[in-house]
Structure formats: C-alpha cells, structure tokens
Design an enzyme around this catalytic site. Structure first.
Site, PDB file in Angstrom:
ATOM      1  N   SER A 264      19.403 -14.489 -24.087  1.00  9.37           N
ATOM      2  CA  SER A 264      20.146 -15.294 -25.057  1.00  9.37           C
ATOM      3  C   SER A 264      20.921 -14.362 -25.959  1.00  9.37           C
ATOM      4  O   SER A 264      20.557 -13.193 -26.114  1.00  9.37           O
ATOM      5  CB  SER A 264      19.218 -16.195 -25.862  1.00  9.37           C
ATOM      6  OG  SER A 264      18.308 -15.415 -26.565  1.00  9.37           O
TER       7      SER A 264
ATOM      8  N   ASP B  68      34.334  -8.107 -24.679  1.00 10.01           N
ATOM      9  CA  ASP B  68      32.942  -7.883 -25.101  1.00 10.01           C
ATOM     10  C   ASP B  68      32.169  -7.111 -24.024  1.00 10.01           C
ATOM     11  O   ASP B  68      31.058  -7.489 -23.664  1.00 10.01           O
ATOM     12  CB  ASP B  68      32.273  -9.244 -25.381  1.00 10.01           C
ATOM     13  CG  ASP B  68      30.946  -9.096 -26.124  1.00 10.01           C
ATOM     14  OD1 ASP B  68      30.694  -8.019 -26.698  1.00 10.01           O
ATOM     15  OD2 ASP B  68      30.156 -10.062 -26.107  1.00 10.01           O
TER      16      ASP B  68
HETATM   17  N1  LIG Z   1      24.291 -16.103 -13.715  1.00 13.68           N
HETATM   18  C1  LIG Z   1      23.275 -15.435 -14.258  1.00 13.68           C
HETATM   19  N2  LIG Z   1      22.194 -15.114 -13.513  1.00 13.68           N
HETATM   20  C2  LIG Z   1      21.156 -14.421 -14.053  1.00 13.68           C
HETATM   21  N3  LIG Z   1      21.096 -14.035 -15.343  1.00 13.68           N
HETATM   22  C3  LIG Z   1      22.139 -14.335 -16.140  1.00 13.68           C
HETATM   23  C4  LIG Z   1      23.276 -15.035 -15.639  1.00 13.68           C
HETATM   24  N4  LIG Z   1      24.170 -15.170 -16.657  1.00 13.68           N
HETATM   25  C5  LIG Z   1      23.607 -14.580 -17.727  1.00 13.68           C
HETATM   26  N5  LIG Z   1      22.388 -14.082 -17.430  1.00 13.68           N
HETATM   27  C6  LIG Z   1      21.452 -13.369 -18.349  1.00 13.68           C
HETATM   28  O1  LIG Z   1      21.531 -13.920 -19.640  1.00 13.68           O
HETATM   29  C7  LIG Z   1      21.961 -12.931 -20.581  1.00 13.68           C
HETATM   30  C8  LIG Z   1      22.830 -13.588 -21.630  1.00 13.68           C
HETATM   31  O2  LIG Z   1      23.945 -14.157 -20.991  1.00 13.68           O
HETATM   32  P1  LIG Z   1      25.374 -14.165 -21.669  1.00 13.68           P
HETATM   33  O3  LIG Z   1      25.767 -12.760 -21.971  1.00 13.68           O
HETATM   34  O4  LIG Z   1      26.295 -14.968 -20.827  1.00 13.68           O
HETATM   35  O5  LIG Z   1      25.025 -14.952 -23.023  1.00 13.68           O
HETATM   36  P2  LIG Z   1      25.576 -14.729 -24.503  1.00 13.68           P
HETATM   37  O6  LIG Z   1      24.851 -15.723 -25.364  1.00 13.68           O
HETATM   38  O7  LIG Z   1      27.041 -14.834 -24.511  1.00 13.68           O
HETATM   39  O8  LIG Z   1      25.090 -13.249 -24.833  1.00 13.68           O
HETATM   40  P3  LIG Z   1      25.670 -12.165 -25.862  1.00 13.68           P
HETATM   41  O9  LIG Z   1      25.969 -12.861 -27.148  1.00 13.68           O
HETATM   42  O10 LIG Z   1      24.536 -11.174 -25.980  1.00 13.68           O
HETATM   43  O11 LIG Z   1      26.878 -11.560 -25.224  1.00 13.68           O
HETATM   44  C9  LIG Z   1      22.674 -11.860 -19.731  1.00 13.68           C
HETATM   45  O12 LIG Z   1      22.655 -10.582 -20.299  1.00 13.68           O
HETATM   46  C10 LIG Z   1      21.827 -11.909 -18.477  1.00 13.68           C
HETATM   47  O13 LIG Z   1      20.669 -11.139 -18.650  1.00 13.68           O
END
Ligand SMILES: Nc1ncnc2c1ncn2[C@@H]1O[C@H](COP(=O)(O)OP(=O)(O)OP(=O)(O)O)[C@@H](O)[C@H]1O
Length: 327
Positions: free
Chosen positions: A19, A128
């Site tokens: 998250s 990012d």
């Molecule tokens: N398609 C996927 N399959 C497996 N794991 C995933 C996938 N998409 C995201 N993740 C996991 O979830 C984490 C968080 O996803 P993402 O970066 O899209 O969210 P975020 O809330 O935008 O995070 P941040 O604010 O830290 O950038 C990723 O670092 C990864 O570990």
C-alpha cells in the site's frame, strides 16, 4: 479491505500486497475460475486509481505493462483488477542483502529503458520511478507499475509548454533536480530518476536517502542540498563510470527533448564486468534474474547505431581510481 472478505461478490481477498499514498493492492482469487489477481483500491476515492486505469488502458499490450481486466467504482472504492505479478526490485534487493551485482543491474536498466521509451511514446511520463515500481512478471520480464502520478506531456499532439513553480511530485529520493526546483516533469525527469535508481540498485542506497517516511518539504530540501552538490564520482562509487555518464546525460537533456534511449542502452550494454565480484554471489541472484533479451522494442527504439548528439557527449576523466575493471 479485510482478508477473507469478498469483493464484488466474486473475488476472495487473500492478502495485502502493498500500500502507498494512493491505494492498497491486494492479492485475490476469483471464486469461479480460481485464478489469482491483484486488485488495487483507492479508499479515499481521490480518483487516482481511476486515472491510473485510464493510463493503463491506453498502454495495454506493451511489453512490461500490467494487464488490466476491469476498473470501476463501488460506493466505497475506486478499483482496478489486474494481472498478478511477482515481487518488486526493492523487495528482491532486501531479500538478497541490499545490493545487486552488475550482472543483475545491467539487464534491469536495459529493460527499464524500453519501458520508459514505450510509455513516453504514448506521451506519458511516469513521474514516480523507484525500485518499488518495477515488478518481476512472467518470463522474468520487468513490469513498470503505478501510474498514479503519471501525466501526459503530449496534449492534443503538442508537447506541453515549459512551466516552473510547479509542486514537486513523486518521491524525493529518486526525484530529478528539476523536479526538486519545481519545473514541470517531462521525459528527461524519468531518465534522471532511472539513473539514480541504477546507483541505488548497485550500492544499496543513495547518499541523500533519509530514513523518515514523511515526504515533507524539509526532507525534500535536505535531499536536494546533497543531490545538487555531490560529486558524481563520489555518488557512483563502486559503480561503473557509465553510471556517471548516464546521470550527466539525463541532467543535460532539455525540457522538450526526446531522450536517446538507444544511446543509453548501448552505454549500459557496453559496461565491462567490475573487478572483485565473486562468481558464486552473482549466481545466487538468480531469483532476481531479469532477461537481457532483445525483446520487442517499439519501432522508434530501433534507431541505427548513430552516436549520441555531440553536445551530450560526456568525457569522463580516465584517472578515477574506482573505475576498476577486470583485465
Ligand atoms: N499487479 C500487481 N501484482 C502484484 N503486486 C502488485 C501489483 N501492483 C502493485 N503491487 C504491489 O503493491 C505495491 C503498491 O502498489 P502501487 O505502487 O501501485 O500503489 P501506490 O499506493 O501507488 O504506492 P506508492 O504510493 O508507494 O507509490 C507495489 O509496490 C507492489 O509491491
């Protein structure tokens, strides 16, 4: 969302994969097909997941772009149902003691340059980049995820105009110098972030890295002070000299300029093995093995072997003692 709860009456939520600032990603199983998926939800309904899915729909079909099966809204969340991928580079790096060998970093960089070239060819900048955003997927391919902060730099066929006094976006550790000083991000900023990522994959950390998780203005300012003044040879200690050239190249790009991705790939491919890395250690990194394939590059990537634009050519002093190479 709770583990073991049902989402959309069809997906059993199994565990939290990660998250961040914009949402949470869960591993889930479809009740009928028993297939696994990753579901990203944006609880605050700020619209980031909605916007991200719009970018991803546009990018679908590209190598290293996660498949999106469905996106929508419930009363509580905006969501996106995606293909389930493997661990991120940052997770693998931690598991392996914090550093990657050059043998691992080279194919990572080559694939990352293809990913950036691909998304840039759609007029999209990621804004990012960090090791957490690169996930290993099928065939050990590297996937670039998280388009929550992505923006268009081509609008109605035209490059956006130069803009200053913008708010900083992304993460301070990998941010470009121009992002720090509030200049609107374009392709060059993704390239500069990737260059810093290269150093952090090799060395385990960046000298300006702060432990605080808060993305405060004080943190951004402290990072900028070090990043903007550090000697690049000092920054790239234990790295090949090509990393210095990579950073210099990125920092010299103009706001509107298209990066010469092919030049950068040739630069990285030309790196000779560093001295003093024991073979068994390199082999133990097979979990992080990313193929160095000449995977399908977009047509525009297949430029002839022209030299980089002369104004960008960087001469590296040959006397630096840490440019150690195997004889
Ligand atoms: N398609 C996927 N399959 C497996 N794991 C995933 C996938 N998409 C995201 N993740 C996991 O979830 C984490 C968080 O996803 P993402 O970066 O899209 O969210 P975020 O809330 O935008 O995070 P941040 O604010 O830290 O950038 C990723 O670092 C990864 O570990």
């Amino acid at each position: 969302m709770q583990e073991n709860s049902l989402f959309l009456n069809q997906y059993l939520i199994e565990s939290l994969l990660g998250s961040g600032g914009f949402g949470s990603v869960y591993k889930a199983t479809h009740l009928t097909t028993q297939l696994s998926y990753a579901i990203k939800v944006d609880k605050k309904r700020k619209g980031n997941v909605k916007q991200e899915s719009a970018f991803l729909y546009e990018l679908q079909g590209g190598e290293g772009i996660v498949k999106v099966y469905e996106a929508g809204e419930t009363e509580e969340f905006t969501y996106m149902i995606m293909e389930l991928l493997g661990p991120s580079l940052s997770k693998i790096q931690k598991q392996q003691g914090g550093k990657f060998s050059l043998d691992t970093v080279i194919p990572i960089l080559i694939q990352s340059l293809y990913r950036l070239q691909y998304i840039h060819s759609f007029g999209v900048v990621h804004r990012d980049l960090k090791p957490q955003q690169f996930l290993v997927g099928p065939n050990n391919n590297l996937y670039l995820v998280d388009y929550g902060l992505a923006r268009k730099f081509i609008v109605q066929g035209t490059h956006i105009p130069y803009q200053s006094n913008c708010s900083r976006a992304g993460n301070s550790t990998y941010a470009s110098l121009n992002n720090h000083i509030g200049i609107h991000q374009t392709r060059r900023d993704d390239i500069e972030s990737l260059a810093y990522m290269a150093v952090s994959l090799m060395n385990g950390r960046l000298p300006w890295q702060q432990s605080s998780r808060i993305n405060s203005s004080v943190k951004w300012n402290n990072v900028y002070k070090i990043k903007s003044t550090i000697n690049l040879y000092e920054l790239c200690q234990n790295c090949p000299s090509e990393f210095v050239m990579f950073i210099q190249y990125a920092r010299a790009l103009d706001f509107h300029e298209e990066p010469d991705y092919e030049y950068l790939r040739r630069l990285i491919k030309g790196i000779q093995p560093l001295e003093g890395v024991p073979e068994p250690m390199k082999k133990s990194e097979s979990a992080a093995k990313v193929t160095n394939s000449s995977e399908t590059a977009p047509e525009s990537a297949k430029s002839p072997d022209e030299p980089p634009k002369s104004k960008k050519q960087v001469v590296i002093p040959k006397s630096k003692s840490y440019m150690i190479r195997r004889k």
